[in-house]
Design an enzyme around this catalytic site. Sequence first.
Site, short mmCIF file in Angstrom:
data_model
loop_
_atom_site.label_atom_id
_atom_site.label_comp_id
_atom_site.label_asym_id
_atom_site.label_seq_id
_atom_site.Cartn_x
_atom_site.Cartn_y
_atom_site.Cartn_z
N LYS A 14 0.83 -1.21 0.00
CA LYS A 14 0.00 0.00 0.00
C LYS A 14 0.86 1.27 0.00
CE LYS A 14 -2.21 -1.17 3.74
NZ LYS A 14 -1.58 -2.45 4.08
N ARG A 89 -10.52 -0.08 8.98
CA ARG A 89 -10.19 -1.46 9.32
C ARG A 89 -11.38 -2.22 9.89
NH1 ARG A 89 -4.05 -2.14 11.22
NH2 ARG A 89 -3.16 -0.62 9.81
N ARG A 128 11.36 -6.08 5.10
CA ARG A 128 11.18 -4.70 5.56
C ARG A 128 11.70 -4.54 6.99
NH1 ARG A 128 5.19 -2.34 5.36
NH2 ARG A 128 4.97 -3.43 7.33
N ARG A 134 11.24 -1.62 11.95
CA ARG A 134 9.94 -1.23 12.53
C ARG A 134 9.51 -2.23 13.60
NH1 ARG A 134 5.67 0.31 7.84
NH2 ARG A 134 4.33 -0.71 9.35
N ARG A 145 -0.68 -9.10 13.60
CA ARG A 145 -1.26 -8.12 12.67
C ARG A 145 -1.91 -8.80 11.47
NH1 ARG A 145 3.28 -4.83 10.75
NH2 ARG A 145 1.74 -3.56 9.70
#
Length: 189
Positions: A14, A89, A128, A134, A145
Amino acid sequence: MLNFVLFGPPGAGKGTQSEKLIEKYQLIHISTGDLFRAHIKNQSPLGQQVSALIAEGQLVPDAITIAMLEEEVDKNPQAKGFIFDGFPRTVPQAEALDAFLESKGTALAGVIALDVDQDELTKRIAQRQLETGRVDDQADKLQKRIEEYFSKTIHVLPYYEGQQKLSKVNGIGKIDDIFAELSAVIDQY
């Protein structure tokens, strides 16, 4: 105003695709994840609250998310439109977004879902995590998640399907090919 939701699980692409869409269509990108990270970085009271939730892999409550999103839209009164990334969401969030946009005299043109399977998501986010570090990409939090997405968030899609606003794009492949498919959908509006 041209408003879209770019929908998909964590790691679907995204953010990457939003950057390209912003450049092409001059839209304002509103990523709830980016908003949360900015509040966390600034250590605002909201940021501290959000930080604790994200660190546990939990979703931020609707009231906080919606208030932040509305504040961000209000900061951009001259916008040609918005790409909402990571929001809504839940169906109540989708209803709140519809009501908020209606109060501004506009609406969503469409919702574009990036389809990516769980194996690909896990690979992308592991990469990532190596590159960015992160906190929400750590393996245990990531799994939570992804489960949250497939158990709760995905139920927003029928809401938009019922409004005939949902389009699906294959999120696996070359970035430019995916972007071409996204552009073809947006160009219909």
